[in-house]
Design an enzyme around this catalytic site. Structure first.
Site, mmCIF file in Angstrom:
data_model
loop_
_atom_site.group_PDB
_atom_site.id
_atom_site.type_symbol
_atom_site.label_atom_id
_atom_site.label_comp_id
_atom_site.label_asym_id
_atom_site.label_seq_id
_atom_site.Cartn_x
_atom_site.Cartn_y
_atom_site.Cartn_z
ATOM 1 N N SER A 31 26.549 49.360 42.606
ATOM 2 C CA SER A 31 26.863 50.502 43.470
ATOM 3 C C SER A 31 25.679 51.462 43.613
ATOM 4 O O SER A 31 25.105 51.878 42.625
ATOM 5 C CB SER A 31 27.989 51.345 42.868
ATOM 6 O OG SER A 31 29.088 50.578 42.568
ATOM 7 N N HIS A 62 28.683 49.871 48.795
ATOM 8 C CA HIS A 62 28.451 48.434 48.631
ATOM 9 C C HIS A 62 28.240 47.788 50.000
ATOM 10 O O HIS A 62 29.121 47.112 50.509
ATOM 11 C CB HIS A 62 29.655 47.763 47.951
ATOM 12 C CG HIS A 62 29.843 48.108 46.511
ATOM 13 N ND1 HIS A 62 29.478 47.269 45.494
ATOM 14 C CD2 HIS A 62 30.363 49.199 45.920
ATOM 15 C CE1 HIS A 62 29.767 47.833 44.325
ATOM 16 N NE2 HIS A 62 30.311 49.002 44.558
ATOM 17 N N HIS A 84 34.779 42.544 43.891
ATOM 18 C CA HIS A 84 35.390 42.901 42.607
ATOM 19 C C HIS A 84 36.829 42.395 42.552
ATOM 20 O O HIS A 84 37.502 42.329 43.578
ATOM 21 C CB HIS A 84 35.435 44.428 42.437
ATOM 22 C CG HIS A 84 34.117 45.103 42.595
ATOM 23 N ND1 HIS A 84 33.615 45.454 43.828
ATOM 24 C CD2 HIS A 84 33.209 45.508 41.673
ATOM 25 C CE1 HIS A 84 32.430 46.040 43.652
ATOM 26 N NE2 HIS A 84 32.161 46.085 42.363
ATOM 27 N N TYR A 86 39.225 44.156 41.509
ATOM 28 C CA TYR A 86 40.141 45.249 41.901
ATOM 29 C C TYR A 86 40.342 45.353 43.410
ATOM 30 O O TYR A 86 41.256 46.017 43.875
ATOM 31 C CB TYR A 86 39.694 46.600 41.309
ATOM 32 C CG TYR A 86 38.368 47.133 41.807
ATOM 33 C CD1 TYR A 86 38.212 47.634 43.101
ATOM 34 C CD2 TYR A 86 37.258 47.148 40.975
ATOM 35 C CE1 TYR A 86 36.999 48.120 43.546
ATOM 36 C CE2 TYR A 86 36.049 47.640 41.397
ATOM 37 C CZ TYR A 86 35.924 48.125 42.688
ATOM 38 O OH TYR A 86 34.715 48.590 43.117
ATOM 39 N N GLU A 87 39.486 44.668 44.181
ATOM 40 C CA GLU A 87 39.697 44.652 45.638
ATOM 41 C C GLU A 87 40.769 43.638 46.025
ATOM 42 O O GLU A 87 41.153 43.564 47.182
ATOM 43 C CB GLU A 87 38.384 44.307 46.350
ATOM 44 C CG GLU A 87 37.316 45.369 46.201
ATOM 45 C CD GLU A 87 35.983 44.903 46.766
ATOM 46 O OE1 GLU A 87 35.743 45.107 47.966
ATOM 47 O OE2 GLU A 87 35.188 44.319 45.998
ATOM 48 N N MET A 211 33.363 47.683 35.997
ATOM 49 C CA MET A 211 34.379 46.831 36.634
ATOM 50 C C MET A 211 33.761 45.598 37.297
ATOM 51 O O MET A 211 34.327 45.056 38.257
ATOM 52 C CB MET A 211 35.149 47.654 37.672
ATOM 53 C CG MET A 211 35.783 48.924 37.113
ATOM 54 S SD MET A 211 36.484 49.955 38.405
ATOM 55 C CE MET A 211 36.758 51.503 37.518
ATOM 56 N N SER A 212 32.609 45.161 36.816
ATOM 57 C CA SER A 212 31.951 44.021 37.483
ATOM 58 C C SER A 212 31.147 43.207 36.475
ATOM 59 O O SER A 212 31.372 43.287 35.275
ATOM 60 C CB SER A 212 31.014 44.552 38.579
ATOM 61 O OG SER A 212 29.914 45.235 38.008
ATOM 62 N N ASN A 235 27.685 57.986 34.381
ATOM 63 C CA ASN A 235 28.583 59.058 33.914
ATOM 64 C C ASN A 235 28.978 58.789 32.476
ATOM 65 O O ASN A 235 28.887 57.650 32.005
ATOM 66 C CB ASN A 235 29.858 59.095 34.785
ATOM 67 C CG ASN A 235 30.588 57.758 34.768
ATOM 68 O OD1 ASN A 235 30.196 56.813 35.465
ATOM 69 N ND2 ASN A 235 31.621 57.659 33.968
ATOM 70 N N HIS A 247 34.283 58.524 42.141
ATOM 71 C CA HIS A 247 33.384 57.476 42.638
ATOM 72 C C HIS A 247 32.143 58.063 43.323
ATOM 73 O O HIS A 247 31.041 57.522 43.194
ATOM 74 C CB HIS A 247 34.168 56.574 43.598
ATOM 75 C CG HIS A 247 33.384 55.420 44.152
ATOM 76 N ND1 HIS A 247 32.841 54.433 43.344
ATOM 77 C CD2 HIS A 247 33.028 55.084 45.425
ATOM 78 C CE1 HIS A 247 32.192 53.552 44.098
ATOM 79 N NE2 HIS A 247 32.291 53.928 45.363
#
Ligand code: HPA
Length: 274
Positions: A31, A62, A84, A86-87, A211-212, A235, A247
């Site tokens: 990202s 992205h 991902h 989550y998509e 998450m990747s 973060n 995000h």
């Protein structure tokens, strides 16, 4: 389950006819890190829409394209924008770019991501050399039929290649970039973690969370490719600071500090002995 549904052969063929030579290295940008993709003077840019089976990424930050070019004289294929879990994508879509890169001849995969720091010693803005991972996504891209060229039960005792890690340390030292090392925990998302989950991850030995990356690393290892991976710490994870996570801040930090990672990636690409 049927055999493979993703049109991998078509994807490989479509990219092959656009690029002059096989890529030696495949690089995945996380990202807010598309700077490297813009840095190719002689680059061939292939939007995801032109690759059979590739969906358009649904996440801001992205942009979806492949870029082929030379970095430090080495042919490299770069993926800006990734898929991902989550998509809602199928596992085979998430790792299709890695399998495609292998089909094009790449032998090394360099993965980058944005991650939250679980370790209090990792400040936002720092770059983490991932030396191991914990897969907490509760799924694997290898579940299902074994694809040609892949192992059923790949060894994961050294998922991130030790000699590539040595090159990364040398590059960081020469560039004056501090390069802490640690464990990346991969979670499904898309909600960020709770403070209790972060305490759990810390207890489990994680230094960073995201998450990747882990699905791609697993697929690459099953194919026998060498993997190197970096996290850009965007973060502090939940509960480590007073601030709620969002995000946009992750993207902003990626853009603000991605330049260092870009330099590091370029330098490593120049050193890889293929
Ligand atoms: N958690 C999970 N994924 C992330 C984070 C985080 O704090 N930051 C960037 N990606």
């Amino acid at each position: 389950m049927t055999s493979q549904r993703f049109p991998l052969d078509e994807a490989v063929a479509a990219v092959k006819e656009r690029i002059p030579v096989s890529p030696e290295v495949f690089v995945v940008l996380g990202s807010g890190m598309s700077g490297l993709a813009g840095g190719f003077r002689d680059g061939v840019s292939i939007p995801f829409q032109e690759v059979p089976g590739f969906p358009e990424p649904t996440v801001s930050g992205h942009a979806g394209r492949l870029v082929f070019g030379s970095v430090e004289g080495r042919p490299v294929l770069l993926q800006a924008g990734r898929f991902h879990f989550y998509e809602g994508h199928d596992p085979e879509v998430i790792v299709a770019p890695v399998r495609m890169a292998a089909g094009l001849g790449a032998k090394t995969v360099l993965l980058t991501n944005a991650a939250g720091s679980v370790s209090p010693n990792l400040a936002p803005g720092s770059i983490l050399l991932i030396n191991d991972h914990i897969n907490l996504m509760a799924r694997s891209p290898l579940a299902g039929p074994v694809l040609e060229g892949e192992e059923r039960f790949p060894d994961m005792s050294a998922p991130y290649d030790p000699s590539l890690q040595t090159l990364a340390r040398e590059s960081a030292r020469d560039l004056g970039i501090s390069l802490p090392e640690g464990v990346y925990a991969a979670v499904l998302g898309p909600s960020y973690e709770t403070p209790a989950e972060i305490r759990f991850l810390r207890g489990a030995g994680a230094d960073a969370v995201g998450m990747s990356t882990v699905p791609e690393a697993i697929a690459a290892r099953a194919l026998g490719l060498k993997v190197l991976a970096f996290s850009l710490i965007t973060n502090q994870a939940a509960g480590l600071s007073e601030d709620p996570l969002n995000h946009d801040e992750v993207l902003e930090m990626g853009q603000a500090t991605g330049g260092q990672l870009e330099k590091l990636v370029r330098s490593v690409l120049g050193r890889i002995d293929t």
